[in-house]
Motif scaffolding. Sequence first.
Motif, PDB file in Angstrom:
ATOM      1  N   ASP A 303       3.875   1.358  -4.925  1.00 57.14           N
ATOM      2  CA  ASP A 303       5.136   1.711  -5.575  1.00 57.14           C
ATOM      3  C   ASP A 303       5.281   1.068  -6.945  1.00 57.14           C
ATOM      4  O   ASP A 303       6.235   1.325  -7.668  1.00 57.14           O
ATOM      5  N   GLY A 304       4.346   0.216  -7.322  1.00 55.73           N
ATOM      6  CA  GLY A 304       4.363  -0.467  -8.612  1.00 55.73           C
ATOM      7  C   GLY A 304       3.352  -1.581  -8.591  1.00 55.73           C
ATOM      8  O   GLY A 304       2.394  -1.558  -7.804  1.00 55.73           O
ATOM      9  N   GLY A 305       3.568  -2.594  -9.426  1.00 51.74           N
ATOM     10  CA  GLY A 305       2.590  -3.662  -9.563  1.00 51.74           C
ATOM     11  C   GLY A 305       2.907  -4.925  -8.803  1.00 51.74           C
ATOM     12  O   GLY A 305       2.314  -5.972  -9.089  1.00 51.74           O
ATOM     13  N   ARG A 306       3.810  -4.882  -7.831  1.00 50.84           N
ATOM     14  CA  ARG A 306       4.195  -6.112  -7.125  1.00 50.84           C
ATOM     15  C   ARG A 306       2.981  -6.769  -6.465  1.00 50.84           C
ATOM     16  O   ARG A 306       2.883  -7.999  -6.399  1.00 50.84           O
ATOM     17  N   HIS A 307       2.060  -5.980  -5.917  1.00 49.26           N
ATOM     18  CA  HIS A 307       0.859  -6.529  -5.281  1.00 49.26           C
ATOM     19  C   HIS A 307      -0.417  -6.067  -5.977  1.00 49.26           C
ATOM     20  O   HIS A 307      -1.514  -6.332  -5.493  1.00 49.26           O
ATOM     21  N   GLY A 308      -0.270  -5.388  -7.089  1.00 55.67           N
ATOM     22  CA  GLY A 308      -1.426  -4.952  -7.848  1.00 55.67           C
ATOM     23  C   GLY A 308      -1.485  -3.440  -7.982  1.00 55.67           C
ATOM     24  O   GLY A 308      -1.099  -2.698  -7.066  1.00 55.67           O
ATOM     25  N   PHE A 309      -1.926  -2.984  -9.133  1.00 57.55           N
ATOM     26  CA  PHE A 309      -2.036  -1.558  -9.436  1.00 57.55           C
ATOM     27  C   PHE A 309      -3.316  -1.371 -10.234  1.00 57.55           C
ATOM     28  O   PHE A 309      -3.493  -1.990 -11.292  1.00 57.55           O
ATOM     29  N   LEU A 310      -4.211  -0.518  -9.728  1.00 61.10           N
ATOM     30  CA  LEU A 310      -5.546  -0.362 -10.291  1.00 61.10           C
ATOM     31  C   LEU A 310      -5.657   0.925 -11.099  1.00 61.10           C
ATOM     32  O   LEU A 310      -4.830   1.844 -10.942  1.00 61.10           O
ATOM     33  N   PRO A 311      -6.674   1.046 -11.948  1.00 63.41           N
ATOM     34  CA  PRO A 311      -6.836   2.278 -12.728  1.00 63.41           C
ATOM     35  C   PRO A 311      -6.912   3.539 -11.873  1.00 63.41           C
ATOM     36  O   PRO A 311      -6.389   4.583 -12.262  1.00 63.41           O
ATOM     37  N   GLU A 312      -7.533   3.462 -10.701  1.00 62.83           N
ATOM     38  CA  GLU A 312      -7.601   4.656  -9.845  1.00 62.83           C
ATOM     39  C   GLU A 312      -6.230   5.051  -9.304  1.00 62.83           C
ATOM     40  O   GLU A 312      -5.948   6.232  -9.085  1.00 62.83           O
ATOM     41  N   HIS A 313      -5.348   4.065  -9.088  1.00 62.84           N
ATOM     42  CA  HIS A 313      -3.970   4.387  -8.688  1.00 62.84           C
ATOM     43  C   HIS A 313      -3.258   5.148  -9.810  1.00 62.84           C
ATOM     44  O   HIS A 313      -2.516   6.094  -9.555  1.00 62.84           O
ATOM     45  N   ARG A 314      -3.500   4.719 -11.032  1.00 59.55           N
ATOM     46  CA  ARG A 314      -2.887   5.362 -12.202  1.00 59.55           C
ATOM     47  C   ARG A 314      -3.290   6.838 -12.266  1.00 59.55           C
ATOM     48  O   ARG A 314      -2.469   7.724 -12.494  1.00 59.55           O
ATOM     49  N   GLU A 315      -4.550   7.106 -12.033  1.00 62.64           N
ATOM     50  CA  GLU A 315      -5.053   8.483 -12.082  1.00 62.64           C
ATOM     51  C   GLU A 315      -4.414   9.341 -10.992  1.00 62.64           C
ATOM     52  O   GLU A 315      -4.015  10.484 -11.238  1.00 62.64           O
ATOM     53  N   GLN A 316      -4.294   8.791  -9.780  1.00 65.17           N
ATOM     54  CA  GLN A 316      -3.665   9.533  -8.685  1.00 65.17           C
ATOM     55  C   GLN A 316      -2.196   9.830  -8.985  1.00 65.17           C
ATOM     56  O   GLN A 316      -1.704  10.931  -8.720  1.00 65.17           O
ATOM     57  N   LEU A 317      -1.490   8.846  -9.514  1.00 63.67           N
ATOM     58  CA  LEU A 317      -0.074   9.028  -9.803  1.00 63.67           C
ATOM     59  C   LEU A 317       0.134  10.092 -10.867  1.00 63.67           C
ATOM     60  O   LEU A 317       1.033  10.944 -10.736  1.00 63.67           O
ATOM     61  N   GLU A 318      -0.668  10.060 -11.927  1.00 66.17           N
ATOM     62  CA  GLU A 318      -0.531  11.049 -12.998  1.00 66.17           C
ATOM     63  C   GLU A 318      -0.638  12.471 -12.445  1.00 66.17           C
ATOM     64  O   GLU A 318       0.097  13.367 -12.857  1.00 66.17           O
ATOM     65  N   LYS A 319      -1.556  12.685 -11.513  1.00 66.51           N
ATOM     66  CA  LYS A 319      -1.738  14.014 -10.931  1.00 66.51           C
ATOM     67  C   LYS A 319      -0.541  14.438 -10.087  1.00 66.51           C
ATOM     68  O   LYS A 319      -0.211  15.633 -10.023  1.00 66.51           O
ATOM     69  N   ALA A 320       0.123  13.472  -9.452  1.00 67.70           N
ATOM     70  CA  ALA A 320       1.211  13.796  -8.522  1.00 67.70           C
ATOM     71  C   ALA A 320       2.572  13.910  -9.191  1.00 67.70           C
ATOM     72  O   ALA A 320       3.503  14.484  -8.609  1.00 67.70           O
ATOM     73  N   LEU A 321       2.739  13.381 -10.399  1.00 69.95           N
ATOM     74  CA  LEU A 321       4.062  13.336 -11.031  1.00 69.95           C
ATOM     75  C   LEU A 321       4.694  14.711 -11.232  1.00 69.95           C
ATOM     76  O   LEU A 321       5.901  14.875 -10.951  1.00 69.95           O
ATOM     77  N   PRO A 322       3.987  15.736 -11.721  1.00 70.38           N
ATOM     78  CA  PRO A 322       4.651  17.034 -11.930  1.00 70.38           C
ATOM     79  C   PRO A 322       5.274  17.603 -10.671  1.00 70.38           C
ATOM     80  O   PRO A 322       6.389  18.144 -10.711  1.00 70.38           O
ATOM     81  N   ALA A 323       4.582  17.496  -9.531  1.00 72.08           N
ATOM     82  CA  ALA A 323       5.126  18.040  -8.283  1.00 72.08           C
ATOM     83  C   ALA A 323       6.351  17.260  -7.834  1.00 72.08           C
ATOM     84  O   ALA A 323       7.337  17.845  -7.347  1.00 72.08           O
ATOM     85  N   MET A 324       6.338  15.947  -8.002  1.00 73.14           N
ATOM     86  CA  MET A 324       7.509  15.153  -7.621  1.00 73.14           C
ATOM     87  C   MET A 324       8.698  15.482  -8.517  1.00 73.14           C
ATOM     88  O   MET A 324       9.839  15.575  -8.041  1.00 73.14           O
ATOM     89  N   ALA A 325       8.442  15.666  -9.808  1.00 76.63           N
ATOM     90  CA  ALA A 325       9.530  16.046 -10.712  1.00 76.63           C
ATOM     91  C   ALA A 325      10.108  17.399 -10.321  1.00 76.63           C
ATOM     92  O   ALA A 325      11.326  17.614 -10.394  1.00 76.63           O
ATOM     93  N   SER A 326       9.267  18.324  -9.878  1.00 74.73           N
ATOM     94  CA  SER A 326       9.753  19.648  -9.455  1.00 74.73           C
ATOM     95  C   SER A 326      10.658  19.534  -8.235  1.00 74.73           C
ATOM     96  O   SER A 326      11.659  20.263  -8.126  1.00 74.73           O
ATOM     97  N   ARG A 327      10.341  18.615  -7.324  1.00 75.05           N
ATOM     98  CA  ARG A 327      11.205  18.419  -6.148  1.00 75.05           C
ATOM     99  C   ARG A 327      12.565  17.866  -6.577  1.00 75.05           C
ATOM    100  O   ARG A 327      13.602  18.266  -6.023  1.00 75.05           O
ATOM    101  N   LEU A 328      12.564  16.956  -7.528  1.00 75.62           N
ATOM    102  CA  LEU A 328      13.837  16.434  -8.024  1.00 75.62           C
ATOM    103  C   LEU A 328      14.633  17.530  -8.733  1.00 75.62           C
ATOM    104  O   LEU A 328      15.845  17.652  -8.543  1.00 75.62           O
ATOM    105  N   GLU A 329      13.961  18.311  -9.548  1.00 77.02           N
ATOM    106  CA  GLU A 329      14.641  19.389 -10.265  1.00 77.02           C
ATOM    107  C   GLU A 329      15.312  20.347  -9.292  1.00 77.02           C
ATOM    108  O   GLU A 329      16.474  20.756  -9.490  1.00 77.02           O
ATOM    109  N   ALA A 330      14.615  20.717  -8.222  1.00 77.01           N
ATOM    110  CA  ALA A 330      15.157  21.676  -7.249  1.00 77.01           C
ATOM    111  C   ALA A 330      16.389  21.128  -6.543  1.00 77.01           C
ATOM    112  O   ALA A 330      17.238  21.901  -6.081  1.00 77.01           O
ATOM    113  N   ALA A 331      16.522  19.801  -6.466  1.00 77.57           N
ATOM    114  CA  ALA A 331      17.646  19.199  -5.756  1.00 77.57           C
ATOM    115  C   ALA A 331      18.847  18.930  -6.654  1.00 77.57           C
ATOM    116  O   ALA A 331      19.935  18.620  -6.145  1.00 77.57           O
TER     117      ALA A 331
END
Length: 453
Positions: A303-331
């Motif tokens: 959920d953030g860097g409280r216990h560490g955040f690696l470059p591969e986590h960054r790549e996964q999050l970037e891919k998932a952000l548009p879909a999460m934003a679409s769920r927020l928009e729909a609500a």
Amino acid sequence: MTAPWTGGWVTSRLDLALTGGTSEVGLTLPQLVGLAVRRNPRRAHLLVSTVLGKHVPTDPRLVYGSALLLGRLVADALQPGHAGPGEKAGAFVGAALRGEPGAAAGLRDLLTAHRRPIGAVVVGYAETATALGHGVADGMGEAVYLHSTRRPVAEVTPYGGFEEEHSHATSHLLLPVPAGLLESQGPLVLVDDELSTGKTVRNTLRALHAVRARSHYVVAALTDLRDEADRTAMRDLELELGARVDVVALVTGGVGLPPDVLEAGQDLVARVEREMAETPRANGRPPGGARRVPLGWPAGVPDGGRHGFLPEHREQLEKALPAMASRLEAALPDGARRVLVLGFEELMYAPLRLAEALADLLEDTDVRYSTTTRSPVLAVDDPAYAIRSRLVFPAHDDPADGPGERYAYNVDQGFDAVVVVVDEAGDTPGLERGLVRRISGLGTEVLVAVVPS
């Protein structure tokens, strides 16, 4: 008509004075900060950043772009000789602060295009700089990120801790998972929103150097307000550690304080609070509703860097952000034109990136970002003051240091919807009874989105 500087109310009453400095990117100190008065006997004033998104609802692309810009200055300190965006980026910051359309997105896009992969360990300070430090790490591409925390975890052994003397809540922990995360190769970067004296940073460098010595450290902040004695102390620390310590900031400068500022600040708080009601301004709107929105947060991404955040986590999050934003928009409620994404204390990065993706998706909607905080600050409804209103509510995450008040500032600004983003520890009945009820009482629709811890 030009809006007044949001530090004028304080400077006229406490005899504070901002002193000019320098900026590699062509910015000034009054552009980056306003002023408020703390309800804290240890420190009278609060520098309220215009680009951090902590206390002031801000375009998330300006917040993220400013963090990336600071990351670029760090990269230049680690690998000098590369041409960077420099004053062009600073011009985008200034234009975004003036509200020019497209400037915040332009800043973010410019810095994303100039991202330079550098391996390093980046550490941000809780609670204010957790997203700022994360953005600095993002700007470096290959950096490992960790931020300090005030939330102990029984299963995780602290790597170290330090005290931030002027803070309202001072205990900090570093809780890397795995434990060897901070043993990663490369220089170490410490990130805070401001350097007032640099004492906290010096204490941290000593503690971390004793565990794992490095030859190069970089300290990064949006504003560097140290005086010459503080700068000398940092140079002395270099000799003590036998290591190079570079300091970078978007702006350097200073704050001139009268000798009686602590007493005068507390007297001012007491006088104003006797004169002003603590309740939000009446707006005549009926109470709003509250609903929950499943985000679809990607599995395995912290959920953030409280216990560490690696470059591969960054790549996964970037891919998932548009879909999460679409769920927020729909609500969102139909016709919503002003939306606030509100983070939760240390949980600043996840809501920032969600707000950024939502702003990109909703081109005709004013999307803003800020977070709740532990820090008690006086609210004054004056355009020359940085904290116009505040909501007070009880802590809702069973904090280790016991129950207490928490705050959300400048939320009463006519938002059609507020998306409250919390982690699982903050998703308690107290959230609904406290923060959610206070926001909906403003006549605002509330959406609650939970990021798995």
